[in-house]
Design a protein around this motif. Structure first.
Motif, PDB file in Angstrom:
ATOM      1  N   ASP A 198     -36.745  57.169   9.051  1.00 24.40           N
ATOM      2  CA  ASP A 198     -36.592  58.618   9.161  1.00 24.40           C
ATOM      3  C   ASP A 198     -36.533  59.013  10.643  1.00 24.40           C
ATOM      4  O   ASP A 198     -37.158  58.354  11.491  1.00 24.40           O
ATOM      5  CB  ASP A 198     -37.820  59.322   8.556  1.00 24.40           C
ATOM      6  CG  ASP A 198     -37.638  59.676   7.093  1.00 24.40           C
ATOM      7  OD1 ASP A 198     -36.631  59.285   6.484  1.00 24.40           O
ATOM      8  OD2 ASP A 198     -38.550  60.355   6.561  1.00 24.40           O
ATOM      9  N   ASP A 213     -38.126  61.258  11.960  1.00 24.14           N
ATOM     10  CA  ASP A 213     -39.454  61.706  12.395  1.00 24.14           C
ATOM     11  C   ASP A 213     -40.432  60.527  12.499  1.00 24.14           C
ATOM     12  O   ASP A 213     -41.627  60.697  12.298  1.00 24.14           O
ATOM     13  CB  ASP A 213     -39.998  62.781  11.441  1.00 24.14           C
ATOM     14  CG  ASP A 213     -40.104  62.275  10.008  1.00 24.14           C
ATOM     15  OD1 ASP A 213     -39.549  61.197   9.705  1.00 24.14           O
ATOM     16  OD2 ASP A 213     -40.753  62.946   9.181  1.00 24.14           O
ATOM     17  N   HIS A 258     -45.259  57.777  11.342  1.00 22.31           N
ATOM     18  CA  HIS A 258     -44.332  58.671  10.639  1.00 22.31           C
ATOM     19  C   HIS A 258     -44.935  60.071  10.543  1.00 22.31           C
ATOM     20  O   HIS A 258     -45.994  60.252   9.939  1.00 22.31           O
ATOM     21  CB  HIS A 258     -44.078  58.081   9.238  1.00 22.31           C
ATOM     22  CG  HIS A 258     -43.077  58.833   8.423  1.00 22.31           C
ATOM     23  ND1 HIS A 258     -42.751  58.502   7.138  1.00 22.31           N
ATOM     24  CD2 HIS A 258     -42.313  59.926   8.702  1.00 22.31           C
ATOM     25  CE1 HIS A 258     -41.856  59.331   6.662  1.00 22.31           C
ATOM     26  NE2 HIS A 258     -41.571  60.217   7.592  1.00 22.31           N
ATOM     27  N   LYS A 301     -43.460  68.609  11.790  1.00 22.05           N
ATOM     28  CA  LYS A 301     -42.891  67.743  12.822  1.00 22.05           C
ATOM     29  C   LYS A 301     -43.549  67.989  14.182  1.00 22.05           C
ATOM     30  O   LYS A 301     -43.937  69.113  14.506  1.00 22.05           O
ATOM     31  CB  LYS A 301     -41.379  67.963  12.932  1.00 22.05           C
ATOM     32  CG  LYS A 301     -40.641  67.766  11.605  1.00 22.05           C
ATOM     33  CD  LYS A 301     -40.955  66.443  10.920  1.00 22.05           C
ATOM     34  CE  LYS A 301     -40.403  66.364   9.515  1.00 22.05           C
ATOM     35  NZ  LYS A 301     -41.216  65.526   8.623  1.00 22.05           N
TER      36      LYS A 301
END
Ligand code: UDP
Ligand code: MN
Length: 260
Positions: A120, A122, A227, A232
Motif C-alpha cells: 500500500d 501508506d 503500515h 494517514k
C-alpha cells in the motif's frame, strides 16, 4: 498489459508495486519509495497510477485505468454507500480515500513481472524484504491491531503475487457478479479468492494501531513493514499525538532522511 501504459521498460523480473489514484497517495508513495531505496533492493519499484501528479517519483510509472466494473458494482462500493452499509467503527478513513479505487490493485496481475510484492502507498519498508520474492503466491499478514480475534482476517496492504493474465481474468469473473458487495473491498475479495493464503509474520505488515492498542507486540527490531492503516501520517487527525513517533518517522522518510 491491456489497460496499462508504462513510462519505460521493466529492468527486472521482480517488482515492488504500489498504487496511487490521487495526489494524497502520491505523498505516501514518495515516502515508501525512499524507504525501499534505502534497503538497497535491485527489484523494480513500480507505481501504478491513474490521474495523479506522479512525475518526479523515483519509480517505473505504469498508467492504468480503474477496473471496468458495472454501474451497480460502482454504486454498491461508492464511499457513502459502503460506509453506510459497513461502517468503520475502529478508525477513520481519510476524506481522500475512495473505496472503489482499491480494486485497481488487482491490475498488478496484468504486469509483465514474474514476481510482485504489493505494498500500500501508506506503508514504509524499514528492512530489506527482498526474500519475499521467493515466497509463493499468495502470502499476506493477518489484520492484527486489537486482539487475537483479528487473526481471522488478512490485511491486503502487503502481499506476494505472481502476475498472470489468466489469474486476472479469473478475478474479473468473480469480482463483479450480481449483488456483489465486498465490505472491505480488495481485502475481502482477495481473502475469498485465496482462502488458503499463507500467513506472513505480523512484522511484515505492522499496523500503526498496534503501537497504542497492543504495545507488547511492538518490536522495532523485528518490524519490516510499517503500515499506516486508517488515518494517514500526512493528515491532521485525532490520533496524531498517540502516534507521534511513527508519524515523525514517516515525515523523515518523506524528506528523504533515512534513519540509521
Ligand atoms: N488507494 C488509492 N486511492 C484511494 C484509495 C486507495 O490510491 O482513493 C490505494 C493506496 O495505495 C492505498 C491503498 O489503495 O494505500 C489502500 O487504501 P488505504 O491504504 O487508504 O486503506 P487502509 O490501509 O487504511 O485500509
Ligand atoms: Mn493501507
Amino acid at each position: 498489459m491491456d489497460g496499462l501504459l508504462p513510462n519505460r521498460p521493466a529492468s527486472s523480473t521482480r517488482a515492488f508495486v504500489t498504487l496511487v489514484t490521487n495526489d494524497d497517495y502520491v505523498r505516501g508513495a514518495r515516502a515508501l519509495i525512499n524507504s525501499l531505496r534505502a534497503t538497497g533492493t535491485t527489484a523494480d519499484i513500480v507505481v501504478m497510477h491513474t490521474d495523479a501528479r506522479v512525475e518526479g517519483l523515483d519509480a517505473r510509472l505504469v498508467r492504468c485505468d480503474l477496473l471496468p466494473t458495472s454501474d451497480a458494482f460502482n454504486a454498491a462500493h461508492a464511499r457513502d454507500a459502503l460506509h453506510a452499509r459497513a461502517a468503520f467503527t475502529k478508525g477513520g478513513k481519510p476524506p481522500f480515500h475512495t473505496p472503489l479505487d482499491n480494486f485497481a490493485k488487482l491490475r498488478l496481475w496484468q504486469l509483465e513481472y514474474e514476481r510482485v510484492v504489493f505494498l500500500d502507498a501508506d506503508t514504509l519498508v524499514l528492512k530489506d524484504i527482498d526474500k519475499l520474492f521467493d515466497y509463493p503466491e499468495f502470502c499476506a499478514a493477518p489484520n492484527v491491531y486489537e486482539g487475537v480475534g483479528d487473526f481471522h482476517r488478512m490485511n491486503s496492504g502487503v502481499f506476494t503475487a505472481r502476475p498472470s493474465q489468466a489469474t486476472f481474468d479469473a478475478m474479473m469473473a468473480r469480482l463483479d457478479v450480481p449483488d456483489a458487495f465486498w465490505r472491505r473491498t480488495d481485502q475481502t475479495f482477495l481473502q475469498e479468492f485465496f482462502p488458503d493464503w499463507h500467513g506472513l509474520p505480523v512484522f511484515y505488515n505492522m499496523l500503526q494501531y498496534v503501537w497504542f492498542a497492543m504495545p507488547e507486540l511492538w518490536s522495532w527490531d523485528e518490524i519490516k513493514v510499517l503500515h499506516f492503516q486508517y488515518e494517514k501520517p500526512w493528515q491532521d487527525h485525532d490520533k496524531v499525538e498517540k502516534l507521534r513517533p511513527l508519524i515523525d518517522l514517516w515525515h523523515a522518510y518523506e524528506r528523504g532522511e533515512i534513519p540509521q
